[in-house]
Motif scaffolding. Structure first.
Motif, PDB file in Angstrom:
ATOM      1  N   GLU A  29     -56.614 -59.407 -93.086  1.00 28.38           N
ATOM      2  CA  GLU A  29     -55.805 -59.382 -91.866  1.00 28.38           C
ATOM      3  C   GLU A  29     -56.652 -59.568 -90.600  1.00 28.38           C
ATOM      4  N   LEU A  30     -57.963 -59.456 -90.742  1.00 30.14           N
ATOM      5  CA  LEU A  30     -58.849 -59.665 -89.594  1.00 30.14           C
ATOM      6  C   LEU A  30     -59.147 -61.145 -89.365  1.00 30.14           C
ATOM      7  N   SER A  31     -58.662 -61.994 -90.252  1.00 27.01           N
ATOM      8  CA  SER A  31     -58.928 -63.426 -90.124  1.00 27.01           C
ATOM      9  C   SER A  31     -58.024 -64.044 -89.061  1.00 27.01           C
ATOM     10  N   VAL A  38     -52.625 -61.874 -81.378  1.00 29.90           N
ATOM     11  CA  VAL A  38     -52.585 -60.567 -80.712  1.00 29.90           C
ATOM     12  C   VAL A  38     -52.761 -59.453 -81.732  1.00 29.90           C
ATOM     13  N   GLN A  39     -52.048 -59.541 -82.857  1.00 30.89           N
ATOM     14  CA  GLN A  39     -52.187 -58.518 -83.893  1.00 30.89           C
ATOM     15  C   GLN A  39     -53.590 -58.527 -84.500  1.00 30.89           C
ATOM     16  N   VAL A  40     -54.170 -59.718 -84.664  1.00 33.40           N
ATOM     17  CA  VAL A  40     -55.511 -59.820 -85.228  1.00 33.40           C
ATOM     18  C   VAL A  40     -56.523 -59.175 -84.282  1.00 33.40           C
ATOM     19  N   ILE A  44     -58.855 -56.050 -85.103  1.00 32.60           N
ATOM     20  CA  ILE A  44     -60.310 -56.148 -84.977  1.00 32.60           C
ATOM     21  C   ILE A  44     -60.845 -54.997 -84.128  1.00 32.60           C
ATOM     22  N   LEU A  45     -60.200 -54.731 -83.014  1.00 30.26           N
ATOM     23  CA  LEU A  45     -60.679 -53.705 -82.095  1.00 30.26           C
ATOM     24  C   LEU A  45     -60.505 -52.284 -82.639  1.00 30.26           C
TER      25      LEU A  45
END
Length: 120
Positions: A29-31, A38-40, A44-45
């Protein structure tokens, strides 16, 4: 001391790249390729490992500034290529990536280039 800062630049850079690869592998899901930027970015953060990779990039930048305050750019920059063999070896051991003859030969050429440039 200035070469220590160059070395730390490489170490922090390699750490960040390995951690990012690891996290993208175990958290697809980090890709960014997923299509929901926005969700990625929010995912990530919220990932402490990814944040540590960003912090390592920042630390690498600070070390690089310190190194450049003491060394000519043309003398210091070739040493950043040490990240290539480090990444190749770590990728082999950590991610089971192939370490072909071509990669080994290329790595040897990079290392030879560093030696030649460092002497000049």
């Amino acid at each position: 001391m200035s070469y220590l800062f160059v070395f730390l630049t490489v170490i922090f850079t390699v750490y960040g790249q390995v951690v990012l690869k690891w996290q993208v592998m175990i958290h697809p899901e980090l890709s960014i390729a997923g299509g929901k930027p926005v969700q990625v970015i929010l995912a990530i953060l919220q990932n402490p490992w990814v944040v540590s990779a960003f912090a390592a990039a920042f630390a690498a930048s600070l070390c690089w500034i310190a190194a450049l305050s003491k060394l000519p750019l043309s003398k210091a920059y070739p040493f950043t290529a040490m990240s290539f063999p480090a990444i190749a070896v770590l990728s082999y051991f950590i991610f089971n990536e192939a370490l072909s003859f071509e990669k080994l030969a290329g790595t040897a050429l990079v290392m030879a280039g560093i030696v030649v440039l460092a002497r000049g």
